[in-house]
Design a protein around this motif. Structure first.
Motif, PDB file in Angstrom:
ATOM      1  N   ASP A  89      30.595  40.720  35.946  1.00  0.00           N
ATOM      2  CA  ASP A  89      31.890  40.605  35.273  1.00  0.00           C
ATOM      3  C   ASP A  89      32.700  39.462  35.881  1.00  0.00           C
ATOM      4  OD1 ASP A  89      31.260  42.727  33.637  1.00  0.00           O
ATOM      5  OD2 ASP A  89      32.518  44.173  34.705  1.00  0.00           O
ATOM      6  N   GLY A  90      32.622  39.312  37.199  1.00  0.00           N
ATOM      7  CA  GLY A  90      33.306  38.227  37.877  1.00  0.00           C
ATOM      8  C   GLY A  90      32.773  36.875  37.458  1.00  0.00           C
ATOM      9  N   GLU A  91      31.475  36.791  37.188  1.00  0.00           N
ATOM     10  CA  GLU A  91      30.869  35.546  36.704  1.00  0.00           C
ATOM     11  C   GLU A  91      31.452  35.177  35.345  1.00  0.00           C
ATOM     12  OE1 GLU A  91      28.822  32.136  36.134  1.00  0.00           O
ATOM     13  OE2 GLU A  91      28.962  33.259  37.993  1.00  0.00           O
ATOM     14  N   ILE A  92      31.592  36.155  34.481  1.00  0.00           N
ATOM     15  CA  ILE A  92      32.171  35.903  33.158  1.00  0.00           C
ATOM     16  C   ILE A  92      33.613  35.443  33.310  1.00  0.00           C
ATOM     17  CG2 ILE A  92      32.847  36.990  30.982  1.00  0.00           C
ATOM     18  CD1 ILE A  92      30.299  38.808  31.380  1.00  0.00           C
ATOM     19  N   LEU A  93      34.383  36.147  34.155  1.00  0.00           N
ATOM     20  CA  LEU A  93      35.776  35.767  34.384  1.00  0.00           C
ATOM     21  C   LEU A  93      35.871  34.356  34.968  1.00  0.00           C
ATOM     22  CD1 LEU A  93      38.775  36.475  34.350  1.00  0.00           C
ATOM     23  CD2 LEU A  93      38.470  37.469  36.619  1.00  0.00           C
ATOM     24  N   ALA A  94      35.007  34.025  35.909  1.00  0.00           N
ATOM     25  CA  ALA A  94      35.019  32.690  36.514  1.00  0.00           C
ATOM     26  C   ALA A  94      34.774  31.621  35.460  1.00  0.00           C
ATOM     27  CB  ALA A  94      33.968  32.595  37.626  1.00  0.00           C
ATOM     28  N   ARG A  95      33.869  31.867  34.542  1.00  0.00           N
ATOM     29  CA  ARG A  95      33.566  30.897  33.481  1.00  0.00           C
ATOM     30  C   ARG A  95      34.721  30.793  32.481  1.00  0.00           C
ATOM     31  NH1 ARG A  95      28.877  28.705  32.654  1.00  0.00           N
ATOM     32  NH2 ARG A  95      27.387  28.925  34.305  1.00  0.00           N
ATOM     33  N   VAL A  96      35.369  31.921  32.193  1.00  0.00           N
ATOM     34  CA  VAL A  96      36.535  31.883  31.304  1.00  0.00           C
ATOM     35  C   VAL A  96      37.649  31.064  31.961  1.00  0.00           C
ATOM     36  CG1 VAL A  96      38.357  33.277  30.242  1.00  0.00           C
ATOM     37  CG2 VAL A  96      35.987  34.032  30.094  1.00  0.00           C
ATOM     38  N   MET A  97      37.894  31.316  33.242  1.00  0.00           N
ATOM     39  CA  MET A  97      38.947  30.573  33.947  1.00  0.00           C
ATOM     40  C   MET A  97      38.606  29.081  34.002  1.00  0.00           C
ATOM     41  SD  MET A  97      41.323  32.718  34.691  1.00  0.00           S
ATOM     42  CE  MET A  97      40.942  33.501  33.150  1.00  0.00           C
ATOM     43  N   ALA A  98      37.321  28.750  34.130  1.00  0.00           N
ATOM     44  CA  ALA A  98      36.903  27.335  34.131  1.00  0.00           C
ATOM     45  C   ALA A  98      37.253  26.673  32.809  1.00  0.00           C
ATOM     46  CB  ALA A  98      35.405  27.227  34.414  1.00  0.00           C
ATOM     47  N   SER A  99      37.167  27.416  31.722  1.00  0.00           N
ATOM     48  CA  SER A  99      37.515  26.832  30.415  1.00  0.00           C
ATOM     49  C   SER A  99      39.012  26.550  30.312  1.00  0.00           C
ATOM     50  CB  SER A  99      37.051  27.750  29.279  1.00  0.00           C
ATOM     51  OG  SER A  99      37.886  28.875  29.182  1.00  0.00           O
ATOM     52  N   PHE A 100      39.809  27.132  31.206  1.00  0.00           N
ATOM     53  CA  PHE A 100      41.246  26.865  31.260  1.00  0.00           C
ATOM     54  C   PHE A 100      41.592  25.893  32.397  1.00  0.00           C
ATOM     55  CE2 PHE A 100      41.195  30.682  28.746  1.00  0.00           C
ATOM     56  CZ  PHE A 100      42.214  30.473  27.835  1.00  0.00           C
ATOM     57  N   GLY A 101      40.574  25.303  33.003  1.00  0.00           N
ATOM     58  CA  GLY A 101      40.797  24.302  34.036  1.00  0.00           C
ATOM     59  C   GLY A 101      41.001  24.870  35.433  1.00  0.00           C
ATOM     60  N   MET A 102      40.623  26.107  35.649  1.00  0.00           N
ATOM     61  CA  MET A 102      40.780  26.731  36.968  1.00  0.00           C
ATOM     62  C   MET A 102      39.421  26.903  37.626  1.00  0.00           C
ATOM     63  SD  MET A 102      43.441  29.752  36.064  1.00  0.00           S
ATOM     64  CE  MET A 102      44.462  29.577  34.627  1.00  0.00           C
ATOM     65  N   GLY A 103      39.403  26.803  38.948  1.00  0.00           N
ATOM     66  CA  GLY A 103      38.183  27.045  39.694  1.00  0.00           C
ATOM     67  C   GLY A 103      38.052  28.522  40.043  1.00  0.00           C
ATOM     68  N   ALA A 104      36.986  28.867  40.732  1.00  0.00           N
ATOM     69  CA  ALA A 104      36.772  30.256  41.148  1.00  0.00           C
ATOM     70  C   ALA A 104      36.191  30.292  42.552  1.00  0.00           C
ATOM     71  CB  ALA A 104      35.834  30.968  40.179  1.00  0.00           C
ATOM     72  N   ILE A 105      36.676  31.238  43.319  1.00  0.00           N
ATOM     73  CA  ILE A 105      36.091  31.566  44.620  1.00  0.00           C
ATOM     74  C   ILE A 105      35.616  32.993  44.478  1.00  0.00           C
ATOM     75  CG2 ILE A 105      36.555  31.942  47.065  1.00  0.00           C
ATOM     76  CD1 ILE A 105      38.672  29.700  46.842  1.00  0.00           C
ATOM     77  N   ARG A 106      34.345  33.213  44.775  1.00  0.00           N
ATOM     78  CA  ARG A 106      33.731  34.505  44.493  1.00  0.00           C
ATOM     79  C   ARG A 106      33.726  35.385  45.731  1.00  0.00           C
ATOM     80  NH1 ARG A 106      30.488  34.097  40.077  1.00  0.00           N
ATOM     81  NH2 ARG A 106      30.755  36.343  39.984  1.00  0.00           N
ATOM     82  N   GLY A 107      34.306  36.586  45.605  1.00  0.00           N
ATOM     83  CA  GLY A 107      34.301  37.539  46.696  1.00  0.00           C
ATOM     84  C   GLY A 107      35.318  38.630  46.474  1.00  0.00           C
ATOM     85  N   SER A 108      35.191  39.703  47.235  1.00  0.00           N
ATOM     86  CA  SER A 108      36.114  40.824  47.160  1.00  0.00           C
ATOM     87  C   SER A 108      36.123  41.520  48.515  1.00  0.00           C
ATOM     88  CB  SER A 108      35.673  41.807  46.069  1.00  0.00           C
ATOM     89  OG  SER A 108      34.450  42.427  46.416  1.00  0.00           O
ATOM     90  N   SER A 109      36.946  42.544  48.634  1.00  0.00           N
ATOM     91  CA  SER A 109      36.997  43.260  49.907  1.00  0.00           C
ATOM     92  C   SER A 109      35.694  43.992  50.196  1.00  0.00           C
ATOM     93  CB  SER A 109      38.166  44.247  49.906  1.00  0.00           C
ATOM     94  OG  SER A 109      38.020  45.170  48.837  1.00  0.00           O
ATOM     95  N   SER A 110      34.929  44.325  49.145  1.00  0.00           N
ATOM     96  CA  SER A 110      33.687  45.064  49.360  1.00  0.00           C
ATOM     97  C   SER A 110      32.430  44.195  49.328  1.00  0.00           C
ATOM     98  CB  SER A 110      33.560  46.184  48.321  1.00  0.00           C
ATOM     99  OG  SER A 110      33.556  45.647  47.018  1.00  0.00           O
ATOM    100  N   LYS A 111      32.505  42.996  48.746  1.00  0.00           N
ATOM    101  CA  LYS A 111      31.342  42.107  48.659  1.00  0.00           C
ATOM    102  C   LYS A 111      31.752  40.683  49.010  1.00  0.00           C
ATOM    103  CE  LYS A 111      28.945  44.569  44.995  1.00  0.00           C
ATOM    104  NZ  LYS A 111      28.487  44.507  43.611  1.00  0.00           N
ATOM    105  N   ARG A 112      31.052  40.089  49.950  1.00  0.00           N
ATOM    106  CA  ARG A 112      31.292  38.705  50.371  1.00  0.00           C
ATOM    107  C   ARG A 112      32.685  38.501  50.938  1.00  0.00           C
ATOM    108  NH1 ARG A 112      31.557  34.250  47.992  1.00  0.00           N
ATOM    109  NH2 ARG A 112      30.387  33.094  49.528  1.00  0.00           N
ATOM    110  N   GLY A 113      33.309  39.532  51.443  1.00  0.00           N
ATOM    111  CA  GLY A 113      34.682  39.444  51.942  1.00  0.00           C
ATOM    112  C   GLY A 113      34.910  38.355  52.977  1.00  0.00           C
ATOM    113  N   PRO A 114      34.170  38.369  54.098  1.00  0.00           N
ATOM    114  CA  PRO A 114      34.393  37.341  55.123  1.00  0.00           C
ATOM    115  C   PRO A 114      34.127  35.918  54.615  1.00  0.00           C
ATOM    116  CG  PRO A 114      33.161  39.180  56.034  1.00  0.00           C
ATOM    117  CD  PRO A 114      33.232  39.399  54.555  1.00  0.00           C
ATOM    118  N   GLN A 115      33.059  35.742  53.827  1.00  0.00           N
ATOM    119  CA  GLN A 115      32.741  34.411  53.287  1.00  0.00           C
ATOM    120  C   GLN A 115      33.840  33.963  52.317  1.00  0.00           C
ATOM    121  OE1 GLN A 115      30.700  37.094  53.226  1.00  0.00           O
ATOM    122  NE2 GLN A 115      28.567  36.493  53.289  1.00  0.00           N
TER     123      GLN A 115
END
Length: 162
Positions: A89-115
């Protein structure tokens, strides 16, 4: 039960690409019909600061914020990236935001948090802005977690609640 492997943004599935394209198209049509009124109490739109900002808004406001950003993100800023889940779902959101000219940093408190925290810090240190939903999709709803404050302390970026 089948195990699902996470796909990163470098290798999205055809389904993710199609869903993101459809969602972006529908959202652009929808946002063209929405009237947005922005109350800029910070004066950001008229006097853009020379330091990075962390835009914060509740998770259930994502669509409204997208409309506001598309129409009023101050010219001359270095751009904004959205902290989004490393899930499909985050991948889809990241691609939608890219279509509006925004970048994405992928992570959450439960997955990839420190990175993700390190990537957010590096992003803000370039002078670019970041957008986060401090309550996230899992909640608790309307409650601020400690990550946002830590991120601001580490980078001296200002938090701008929206």
């Amino acid at each position: 039960m089948k195990s699902r492997k996470h796909r990163n943004s470098k290798n999205p599935s055809p389904r993710e690409k199609i869903l993101a394209g459809l969602a972006a198209g529908i959202l652009k049509v929808l946002l063209a019909t929405v009237r947005v009124r922005i109350e800029d109490r910070s004066g950001l739109m008229n006097n853009s600061p020379d330091f990075p900002l962390i835009y914060t808004f509740w998770h259930n406001r994502i669509l409204a914020i997208t409309a506001a950003f598309k129409r009023s993100y101050p010219a001359g800023r270095k751009g904004v990236s959205v902290l989004t889940s490393p899930s499909r779902d985050g991948e889809i959101l990241a691609r939608v935001m890219a279509s509006f000219g925004m970048g994405a940093i992928r992570g959450s408190s439960s997955k990839r948090g420190p990175q993700a925290l390190r990537e957010c810090i590096a992003h803000l240190e370039t002078g670019a802005d970041l957008a986060v939903t401090p309550d996230g999709p899992r909640g608790p709803k309307y409650q601020l977690g400690p990550g946002l404050i830590l991120l601001s302390q580490q980078t001296e970026a200002r938090i701008l609640p929206i």
